[in-house]
Motif scaffolding. Structure first.
Motif, PDB file in Angstrom:
ATOM      1  N   ALA A   1       0.811  -1.222   0.000  1.00 37.92           N
ATOM      2  CA  ALA A   1       0.000   0.000   0.000  1.00 37.92           C
ATOM      3  C   ALA A   1       0.843   1.269   0.000  1.00 37.92           C
ATOM      4  O   ALA A   1       0.493   2.267  -0.642  1.00 37.92           O
ATOM      5  CB  ALA A   1      -0.936  -0.001   1.204  1.00 37.92           C
ATOM      6  N   SER A   2       1.970   1.227   0.704  1.00 39.78           N
ATOM      7  CA  SER A   2       2.779   2.440   0.868  1.00 39.78           C
ATOM      8  C   SER A   2       3.713   2.706  -0.300  1.00 39.78           C
ATOM      9  O   SER A   2       4.121   3.839  -0.540  1.00 39.78           O
ATOM     10  CB  SER A   2       3.611   2.349   2.151  1.00 39.78           C
ATOM     11  N   GLY A   3       4.080   1.642  -1.010  1.00 50.21           N
ATOM     12  CA  GLY A   3       5.058   1.799  -2.075  1.00 50.21           C
ATOM     13  C   GLY A   3       6.455   2.063  -1.562  1.00 50.21           C
ATOM     14  O   GLY A   3       7.301   2.608  -2.281  1.00 50.21           O
ATOM     15  N   ALA A   4       6.718   1.698  -0.307  1.00 52.56           N
ATOM     16  CA  ALA A   4       8.035   1.934   0.299  1.00 52.56           C
ATOM     17  C   ALA A   4       9.145   1.381  -0.586  1.00 52.56           C
ATOM     18  O   ALA A   4       9.019   0.284  -1.143  1.00 52.56           O
ATOM     19  CB  ALA A   4       8.097   1.277   1.680  1.00 52.56           C
ATOM     20  N   ALA A   5      10.235   2.149  -0.699  1.00 55.48           N
ATOM     21  CA  ALA A   5      11.323   1.783  -1.610  1.00 55.48           C
ATOM     22  C   ALA A   5      12.199   0.664  -1.057  1.00 55.48           C
ATOM     23  O   ALA A   5      12.755  -0.128  -1.815  1.00 55.48           O
ATOM     24  CB  ALA A   5      12.179   3.001  -1.917  1.00 55.48           C
ATOM     25  N   ASP A   6      12.334   0.614   0.269  1.00 53.77           N
ATOM     26  CA  ASP A   6      13.198  -0.390   0.877  1.00 53.77           C
ATOM     27  C   ASP A   6      12.750  -0.645   2.314  1.00 53.77           C
ATOM     28  O   ASP A   6      11.790  -0.030   2.806  1.00 53.77           O
ATOM     29  CB  ASP A   6      14.665   0.041   0.841  1.00 53.77           C
ATOM     30  N   ALA A   7      13.457  -1.546   2.994  1.00 53.05           N
ATOM     31  CA  ALA A   7      13.078  -1.929   4.357  1.00 53.05           C
ATOM     32  C   ALA A   7      13.170  -0.759   5.325  1.00 53.05           C
ATOM     33  O   ALA A   7      12.368  -0.649   6.256  1.00 53.05           O
ATOM     34  CB  ALA A   7      13.949  -3.089   4.840  1.00 53.05           C
TER      35      ALA A   7
END
Length: 291
Positions: free
Chosen positions: A101-107
């Motif tokens: 949902a967030s589209g976070a790029a990495d951990a």
């Protein structure tokens, strides 16, 4: 305020913390269950810090997907026992959905993503540490967002694969993902194999040859070595390997028949690259008793 057994039970159900911890939290906060829950949360953060030097090499790979978007997340625990705990499993599933949902790029970016509960991933991680009593790490994130066919495959909770396929269909993409999970090819196509790898393999094959073979004309020698290296290239590339769902065909032949091409793939396995410290069980118990 009197600390009743019922109050302790309510706090325990709400936080998942141990009975004695819940009683202590209520005493410290004059029976205020909300303040006690917060106190336990803070205690969880403290426990997390104390466990920062522990090795978390077990855990789970989780996936979430929607259309052409898919993610894999590796969440580590210290023991396989905790990796099967309901609190840990619920946390990992929630983290995968948050990653999608967030589209976070990495951990690292994923830590600040919000779960459906409203907590951040990092806040929820601290809470699950308080419940399970082990270090828990959100270690790696893999993602793909494409107009092509995308498949996410999880094998036994310990291996996860994402595949992006141009042409073909989603079913073929999933089959390729299963193949990658099983065979773990280091490279996609022959063109992706590094030149230094090929040079080293040629050197090795030449060294293995008899003096009689080495005395053959250069063009014949090159063909012999070239054939041996070509076999090795097939072994280390996705396209060159026999397709696990139909070993009569290579992956390349399977893709060609479907008019498809593997654009790329990503594979995560639990704990790879982590040096796991194995301790004697009796020593571990003695260590715990000494704390």
């Amino acid at each position: 305020m009197e600390i009743t057994a019922s109050l302790v039970k309510d706090l325990r159900e709400r936080t998942g913390a141990g009975m004695m911890e819940c009683k202590k939290a209520l005493v410290e906060n004059q029976g205020d269950i909300d303040a006690a829950a917060e106190w336990l949360r803070k205690s969880g953060l403290a426990k997390a810090d104390k466990k920062a030097d522990r090795v978390a090499a077990e855990g789970r790979i989780v996936a979430a997907s929607e259309g052409g978007k898919a993610v894999l997340v590796e969440v580590n625990s210290e023991t396989d026992f905790v990796a099967k705990d309901d609190n840990f499993l619920a946390f990992t599933n929630a983290v995968a959905q948050a990653a999608l949902a967030s589209g976070a790029a990495d951990a690292e970016a994923l830590k600040s993503a919000k779960l459906a509960s409203g907590e951040t991933v990092e806040e929820a991680r601290a809470a699950v540490i308080a419940k399970v009593g082990e270090k828990v790490d959100v270690r790696r994130l893999a993602k793909v967002d494409s107009a092509n066919h995308v498949a996410a495959y999880i094998h036994g909770g310990r291996i996860g694969v994402l595949v992006e396929l141009k042409g073909g269909d989603v079913e073929l993409a999933r089959g390729i993902a299963m193949h990658v999970a099983a065979m773990n090819p280091p490279y996609n196509k022959a063109a992706d194999v590094p030149a230094d790898f090929l040079a080293k393999e040629k050197e090795i094959e030449l060294a293995k040859m008899s003096e009689k073979d080495k005395a053959k004309p250069a063009e014949i020698l090159e063909k012999i070595i070239g054939g041996k290296v070509a076999k090795i290239v097939n072994e280390v590339t996705l396209y060159g390997q026999p397709y696990v769902l139909n070993t009569d065909l290579s992956v390349e032949a399977t893709l060609k028949a479907a008019g498809a091409e593997v654009v790329g793939y990503q594979r995560l396995a639990v704990g790879e690259g982590i040096e796991k410290v194995v301790e004697d069980y009796a020593a571990e118990v003695a260590k715990a008793m000494a704390v």
